[in-house]
Design a protein around this motif. Structure first.
Motif, PDB file in Angstrom:
ATOM      1  N   CYS A 100       0.845  -1.181   0.000  1.00  0.00           N
ATOM      2  CA  CYS A 100       0.000   0.000   0.000  1.00  0.00           C
ATOM      3  C   CYS A 100       0.886   1.238   0.000  1.00  0.00           C
ATOM      4  CB  CYS A 100      -0.966   0.016   1.188  1.00  0.00           C
ATOM      5  SG  CYS A 100      -0.207   0.151   2.816  1.00  0.00           S
ATOM      6  N   ALA A 101       0.345   2.351  -0.487  1.00  0.00           N
ATOM      7  CA  ALA A 101       1.125   3.568  -0.614  1.00  0.00           C
ATOM      8  C   ALA A 101       0.204   4.780  -0.679  1.00  0.00           C
ATOM      9  CB  ALA A 101       2.006   3.511  -1.868  1.00  0.00           C
ATOM     10  N   VAL A 102       0.779   5.951  -0.424  1.00  0.00           N
ATOM     11  CA  VAL A 102       0.065   7.221  -0.467  1.00  0.00           C
ATOM     12  C   VAL A 102       0.421   7.946  -1.756  1.00  0.00           C
ATOM     13  CG1 VAL A 102      -0.363   9.420   0.682  1.00  0.00           C
ATOM     14  CG2 VAL A 102       0.140   7.370   2.042  1.00  0.00           C
ATOM     15  N   ASN A 103      -0.584   8.342  -2.520  1.00  0.00           N
ATOM     16  CA  ASN A 103      -0.352   9.083  -3.748  1.00  0.00           C
ATOM     17  C   ASN A 103       0.092  10.506  -3.445  1.00  0.00           C
ATOM     18  OD1 ASN A 103      -1.758  10.912  -6.128  1.00  0.00           O
ATOM     19  ND2 ASN A 103      -0.896   8.991  -6.896  1.00  0.00           N
ATOM     20  N   ARG A 104       1.045  11.021  -4.248  1.00  0.00           N
ATOM     21  CA  ARG A 104       1.552  12.376  -4.044  1.00  0.00           C
ATOM     22  C   ARG A 104       1.198  13.325  -5.171  1.00  0.00           C
ATOM     23  NH1 ARG A 104       6.804  13.216  -6.427  1.00  0.00           N
ATOM     24  NH2 ARG A 104       7.681  11.300  -7.316  1.00  0.00           N
ATOM     25  N   GLY A 105       0.231  12.963  -5.983  1.00  0.00           N
ATOM     26  CA  GLY A 105      -0.237  13.807  -7.059  1.00  0.00           C
ATOM     27  C   GLY A 105       0.053  13.212  -8.412  1.00  0.00           C
ATOM     28  N   GLY A 106      -0.721  13.625  -9.407  1.00  0.00           N
ATOM     29  CA  GLY A 106      -0.551  13.122 -10.751  1.00  0.00           C
ATOM     30  C   GLY A 106      -1.248  11.786 -10.943  1.00  0.00           C
ATOM     31  N   SER A 107      -0.688  10.964 -11.813  1.00  0.00           N
ATOM     32  CA  SER A 107      -1.300   9.686 -12.158  1.00  0.00           C
ATOM     33  C   SER A 107      -1.428   8.761 -10.957  1.00  0.00           C
ATOM     34  CB  SER A 107      -0.481   8.989 -13.248  1.00  0.00           C
ATOM     35  OG  SER A 107      -1.001   7.707 -13.516  1.00  0.00           O
ATOM     36  N   LEU A 108      -2.547   8.056 -10.892  1.00  0.00           N
ATOM     37  CA  LEU A 108      -2.751   7.059  -9.855  1.00  0.00           C
ATOM     38  C   LEU A 108      -2.131   5.722 -10.223  1.00  0.00           C
ATOM     39  CD1 LEU A 108      -6.502   7.713  -8.989  1.00  0.00           C
ATOM     40  CD2 LEU A 108      -4.496   8.445  -7.686  1.00  0.00           C
ATOM     41  N   TYR A 109      -1.741   5.558 -11.478  1.00  0.00           N
ATOM     42  CA  TYR A 109      -1.310   4.269 -11.984  1.00  0.00           C
ATOM     43  C   TYR A 109       0.191   4.052 -11.947  1.00  0.00           C
ATOM     44  CZ  TYR A 109      -6.069   4.495 -13.732  1.00  0.00           C
ATOM     45  OH  TYR A 109      -7.440   4.622 -13.827  1.00  0.00           O
ATOM     46  N   LEU A 110       0.960   5.097 -11.735  1.00  0.00           N
ATOM     47  CA  LEU A 110       2.413   5.017 -11.772  1.00  0.00           C
ATOM     48  C   LEU A 110       2.979   4.951 -10.357  1.00  0.00           C
ATOM     49  CD1 LEU A 110       3.154   7.673 -14.532  1.00  0.00           C
ATOM     50  CD2 LEU A 110       2.924   5.204 -14.799  1.00  0.00           C
ATOM     51  N   PRO A 111       3.773   3.934 -10.065  1.00  0.00           N
ATOM     52  CA  PRO A 111       4.339   3.822  -8.718  1.00  0.00           C
ATOM     53  C   PRO A 111       5.219   4.991  -8.321  1.00  0.00           C
ATOM     54  CG  PRO A 111       5.362   2.246 -10.215  1.00  0.00           C
ATOM     55  CD  PRO A 111       4.173   2.812 -10.926  1.00  0.00           C
ATOM     56  N   GLU A 112       5.839   5.674  -9.311  1.00  0.00           N
ATOM     57  CA  GLU A 112       6.687   6.813  -8.992  1.00  0.00           C
ATOM     58  C   GLU A 112       5.914   8.026  -8.513  1.00  0.00           C
ATOM     59  OE1 GLU A 112       6.578   5.215 -11.925  1.00  0.00           O
ATOM     60  OE2 GLU A 112       6.818   6.571 -13.629  1.00  0.00           O
ATOM     61  N   ARG A 113       4.596   8.008  -8.640  1.00  0.00           N
ATOM     62  CA  ARG A 113       3.746   9.077  -8.137  1.00  0.00           C
ATOM     63  C   ARG A 113       3.213   8.781  -6.735  1.00  0.00           C
ATOM     64  NH1 ARG A 113       5.498  13.147  -9.859  1.00  0.00           N
ATOM     65  NH2 ARG A 113       3.659  14.144  -8.943  1.00  0.00           N
ATOM     66  N   TYR A 114       3.779   7.796  -6.083  1.00  0.00           N
ATOM     67  CA  TYR A 114       3.402   7.442  -4.713  1.00  0.00           C
ATOM     68  C   TYR A 114       4.606   7.550  -3.791  1.00  0.00           C
ATOM     69  CZ  TYR A 114      -1.084   5.534  -6.284  1.00  0.00           C
ATOM     70  OH  TYR A 114      -2.350   5.377  -6.803  1.00  0.00           O
ATOM     71  N   HIS A 115       4.333   7.841  -2.555  1.00  0.00           N
ATOM     72  CA  HIS A 115       5.366   7.809  -1.533  1.00  0.00           C
ATOM     73  C   HIS A 115       4.791   7.140  -0.286  1.00  0.00           C
ATOM     74  CE1 HIS A 115       2.973  11.105  -0.267  1.00  0.00           C
ATOM     75  NE2 HIS A 115       3.885  12.054  -0.142  1.00  0.00           N
ATOM     76  N   TYR A 116       5.567   7.040   0.771  1.00  0.00           N
ATOM     77  CA  TYR A 116       5.158   6.410   2.024  1.00  0.00           C
ATOM     78  C   TYR A 116       4.678   4.984   1.818  1.00  0.00           C
ATOM     79  CZ  TYR A 116       5.318  11.263   3.627  1.00  0.00           C
ATOM     80  OH  TYR A 116       5.713  12.546   3.922  1.00  0.00           O
ATOM     81  N   TRP A 117       5.499   4.191   1.186  1.00  0.00           N
ATOM     82  CA  TRP A 117       5.192   2.784   0.935  1.00  0.00           C
ATOM     83  C   TRP A 117       5.288   1.947   2.191  1.00  0.00           C
ATOM     84  CZ3 TRP A 117       3.874   0.918  -3.919  1.00  0.00           C
ATOM     85  CH2 TRP A 117       4.046   1.810  -4.991  1.00  0.00           C
ATOM     86  N   GLY A 118       4.418   0.941   2.279  1.00  0.00           N
ATOM     87  CA  GLY A 118       4.535  -0.052   3.329  1.00  0.00           C
ATOM     88  C   GLY A 118       5.595  -1.076   2.993  1.00  0.00           C
ATOM     89  N   GLN A 119       5.793  -2.029   3.888  1.00  0.00           N
ATOM     90  CA  GLN A 119       6.839  -3.038   3.705  1.00  0.00           C
ATOM     91  C   GLN A 119       6.396  -4.196   2.816  1.00  0.00           C
ATOM     92  OE1 GLN A 119       4.815  -3.032   6.334  1.00  0.00           O
ATOM     93  NE2 GLN A 119       4.111  -5.159   6.210  1.00  0.00           N
ATOM     94  N   GLY A 120       5.108  -4.313   2.578  1.00  0.00           N
ATOM     95  CA  GLY A 120       4.574  -5.362   1.735  1.00  0.00           C
ATOM     96  C   GLY A 120       4.124  -6.580   2.514  1.00  0.00           C
ATOM     97  N   THR A 121       3.151  -7.291   1.957  1.00  0.00           N
ATOM     98  CA  THR A 121       2.679  -8.543   2.529  1.00  0.00           C
ATOM     99  C   THR A 121       2.527  -9.563   1.407  1.00  0.00           C
ATOM    100  OG1 THR A 121       0.985  -9.563   3.948  1.00  0.00           O
ATOM    101  CG2 THR A 121       0.227  -7.889   2.389  1.00  0.00           C
ATOM    102  N   GLN A 122       3.003 -10.777   1.643  1.00  0.00           N
ATOM    103  CA  GLN A 122       3.026 -11.807   0.620  1.00  0.00           C
ATOM    104  C   GLN A 122       1.668 -12.468   0.477  1.00  0.00           C
ATOM    105  OE1 GLN A 122       5.740 -13.014  -1.431  1.00  0.00           O
ATOM    106  NE2 GLN A 122       3.999 -14.033  -2.435  1.00  0.00           N
ATOM    107  N   VAL A 123       1.200 -12.558  -0.760  1.00  0.00           N
ATOM    108  CA  VAL A 123      -0.007 -13.301  -1.097  1.00  0.00           C
ATOM    109  C   VAL A 123       0.383 -14.412  -2.055  1.00  0.00           C
ATOM    110  CG1 VAL A 123      -2.250 -13.245  -2.262  1.00  0.00           C
ATOM    111  CG2 VAL A 123      -1.565 -11.367  -0.749  1.00  0.00           C
ATOM    112  N   THR A 124       0.098 -15.640  -1.678  1.00  0.00           N
ATOM    113  CA  THR A 124       0.411 -16.790  -2.513  1.00  0.00           C
ATOM    114  C   THR A 124      -0.865 -17.575  -2.780  1.00  0.00           C
ATOM    115  OG1 THR A 124       2.636 -16.957  -1.557  1.00  0.00           O
ATOM    116  CG2 THR A 124       1.800 -18.873  -2.759  1.00  0.00           C
TER     117      THR A 124
END
Length: 123
Positions: free
Chosen positions: A96-120
């Motif tokens: 999960c991440a917080v958008n910082r403006g611009g496109s919602l689809y590009l990961p580079e437009r997000y900051h404050y990322w979580g550490q991630g959780t594995q889904v298998t």
């Protein structure tokens, strides 16, 4: 600072369901878009879903539309991803991440990322 912590990942059979949670701390994020991304082995980080501050406006990748539902509980500063009818190709680390403006689809437009959780998803 904003900290995001994902939880709820695990191992599930194809066709099953899982609900991911992302808890935020440090500040409120109710006025911005929150997004979910995923990254499978050997692949680029991929947009999954996003939701605005009101919880009314949502966006989904075509690959998950109709199966996944994003929601948020602003009182708990938490965003959720309900995943139904899971497929093997949904296997990935989900962020999960917080958008910082611009496109919602590009990961580079997000900051404050979580550490991630594995889904298998097993088939």
């Amino acid at each position: 600072q904003v900290q995001l912590v994902e939880s709820g990942g695990g191992l599930v059979q194809a066709g099953g369901s899982l609900r991911l949670s992302c808890a935020a701390s440090g500040r409120t994020f109710s006025s911005v878009y929150m997004g979910w991304f995923r990254q499978a082995p050997g692949k680029e980080r991929e947009f999954v879903a996003a939701i605005n501050w009101s919880g009314v406006t949502t966006y989904y990748a075509d690959s998950v539309k109709g199966r996944f539902t994003i929601s948020r509980d602003n009182a708990k500063n938490t965003v959720y991803l309900q995943m139904n009818s899971l497929k093997a190709e949904d296997t990935a680390v989900y962020y999960c991440a917080v958008n910082r403006g611009g496109s919602l689809y590009l990961p580079e437009r997000y900051h404050y990322w979580g550490q991630g959780t594995q889904v298998t998803v097993s088939s």
